[in-house]
Scaffold this active site. Structure first.
Site, PDB file in Angstrom:
ATOM      1  CG  HIS D  16       2.886  54.071 -41.684  1.00 48.22           C
ATOM      2  ND1 HIS D  16       2.614  55.065 -42.587  1.00 48.22           N
ATOM      3  CD2 HIS D  16       4.206  54.163 -41.391  1.00 48.22           C
ATOM      4  CE1 HIS D  16       3.722  55.746 -42.829  1.00 48.22           C
ATOM      5  NE2 HIS D  16       4.689  55.223 -42.132  1.00 48.22           N
ATOM      6  CB  CYS D  35       8.209  53.726 -46.212  1.00 42.54           C
ATOM      7  SG  CYS D  35       9.088  55.185 -45.632  1.00 42.54           S
ATOM      8  CG  HIS D  82      -0.833  52.875 -28.208  1.00 46.62           C
ATOM      9  ND1 HIS D  82      -0.903  54.215 -27.921  1.00 46.62           N
ATOM     10  CD2 HIS D  82       0.280  52.425 -27.581  1.00 46.62           C
ATOM     11  CE1 HIS D  82       0.098  54.545 -27.130  1.00 46.62           C
ATOM     12  NE2 HIS D  82       0.847  53.480 -26.911  1.00 46.62           N
ATOM     13  CD  GLU D 126       4.998  59.821 -42.438  1.00 44.71           C
ATOM     14  OE1 GLU D 126       4.023  59.293 -43.006  1.00 44.71           O
ATOM     15  OE2 GLU D 126       6.090  60.044 -43.026  1.00 44.71           O
TER      16      GLU D 126
END
Lengths: 136, 136, 136, 136, 136, 136
Positions: D16, D35, D82, D126
């Site tokens: 992400h 991030c 995935h 997470e």
């Protein structure tokens, strides 16, 4: 006296994709399955670095864990954490970033950087179920 | 046939301070940092003891895990659990209680106490990130 | 819509001793057992801080985890990590440092410091087996 | 009688990137830090789904764990495991894939799919340090 | 002031089989699948017991963790550890030993046995992936 | 270059009883204690299988983790998961199912089944505290 080692465990988060550009897309999909997804997937990697050596009388240590942590931070984590292992890491260019390849690459980098004792083992946990280990 | 080992994992809670009285306070603070705090800090230690040996036909065991647990309890845990490793443990007197020194001290104590097979490894986890290992 | 919370987990290492100076030594030994050891014992504490609030459209966050981590670091960890909870922590003076008392004390400190949303839960794990929780 | 719930825990691996396209690149870098890396990073996510309801006399169950596992597999894991959470998941289009946003999105999908009892909580880890929770 | 709870976590190892004798063998096999195996299978169960109450000024505790541990040992562990939950546990006679049923049965036993505060939650982890929770 | 290994970790749930039919019931009870319970008890076993070998240039792998997982599934898990290790597993007939015996039996089965590299280690965790390891 038996030998003594210390182990420091750290973690990093990275994206990766298993793909061999020398092979066809069909071969890559068949070989790597969902790990070949073009837009990447990723992991919370755990890395364990083990150093073997004599224990200093003065400090009671083989090597200060904080110093070992600092070496791993500078040599490895600053270059792979919150990165794509395919696109953002020069020392992995042209290599397929499996756990095995990461463990070997980290060993090659760390081997010359340990200031006391010698590198004994590098362990890369890709998930809680999959790991690769390089040992002297 | 390859060799076989068993491992028993136990835990204890202890205070410690890293300090070498042969050196100056300034040296100690510079070397050990916050681990030199005079009023101690502490850890939930995890200790893994591994024994190697032949498997008995009669019991299917190298050594009964309950017996191994009892030996570790008597020889180690009763002497370090809920203690200060600096002030309350005679076998650590004059030693700096790092993970490495603990692993060596536990090895020395346990080596002569295993009734079947022989001591193969002592692993001391100071935290989930730091460990020391003594191996034959 | 149901409510949403985020949780940040951190750790610290500290020494402590359970002792009520208003009571006799005999009472303290009988009540607290090995936790009353005069030279302390210690733990790897895990602290979980939970914040409840609306999710920002602009960031997708209730509160930035890095910001929450920074607040916990400054308000709690810098004052308790690698310390004696009895001797080195002013906000615990005159309090018996059980897990329950720590959870309440951390709640009191953090409650006024959350910049978005509100404090929802403070959880203190003394070991993997013992925890105390304060919930709104 | 107090209420009873069951919880099923599963995992998935995904890439992400935290990025709000309505804001400038500078704002995104300042807000999301590493991030925001354009080539993604990733995680081993853990997802816990909790269902509350009466216990069937006939089966001793609120809902068969295998059936719950199957629902999570089909509704969530087949669509995110995935994958890139930014590029490959239609139900996340136009949303910033933080843990909070994932927990809300998974709640919205699962809420109508529970065949016995009702959805009580969705928890998204997470990392071992960061989680978001949606509760009824 | 918000409420405070303490949690004690213990473990036990037991065999079980999911089977409803009021139904046919075919129904049992179809409903419970491999969990219906006639010769049992088994688990390392983890049990978490949570108690809510005021914190004593004298001890800093809601209830002494050692006392809570002793109650769980006597009331639960001595009756289920190293047992078959179907054949060896009178309080489970005629009940199907799912995680839900265990959590309810443990709640019923413990509810009247807590000497300070009151029982708040019983959580039974059958595996690291499956749990049942009874909450007040 | 140092050697490289990969490790795959899987789990299974099984019942077992430690009992040597060549000995008296009294001997069995005295030797195995609660593990001798006639109606079994059980565990969530964790099994780690390690393979050593050269890394393929074409795939970056010693052996595909998915392929290794499939071999363990077919050769071991399909035969022991949700079974009684005493009554339901032909390859354990006449053997006492301790962790040591399981590790040896799994080694014997897996040794001839590894398609690339060679079997290096089999580790069986009976609980989080007890394990047996067979190493080449």
């Amino acid at each position: 006296m038996p030998s003594c080692t210390i182990t420091r465990r750290v973690h990093f988060n990275a994206a990766h994709r298993l793909h061999n550009p020398a092979e066809s897309d069909a071969w890559n999909r068949a070989t790597f399955g969902p790990c070949n997804n073009p837009n990447y997937h990723g992991h919370n990697y755990e890395l364990e670095v083990t150093v073997e050596g004599p224990i200093s009388e003065q400090t009671g240590m083989i090597l200060d864990m904080k110093e070992l942590k600092g070496i791993i931070q500078k040599e490895i984590l600053d270059r792979v954490d919150h990165k794509s292992l395919n696109a953002d890491v020069p020392f992995l260019d042209g290599r397929i970033p499996t756990a095995e390849v990461l463990a070997v690459a980290f060993w090659e980098i760390l081997e010359g950087k340990i200031p006391a004792g010698e590198l004994n083992e590098v362990r890369v946990h890709e998930t809680g179920r999959n790991a690769a280990i390089v040992r002297r």
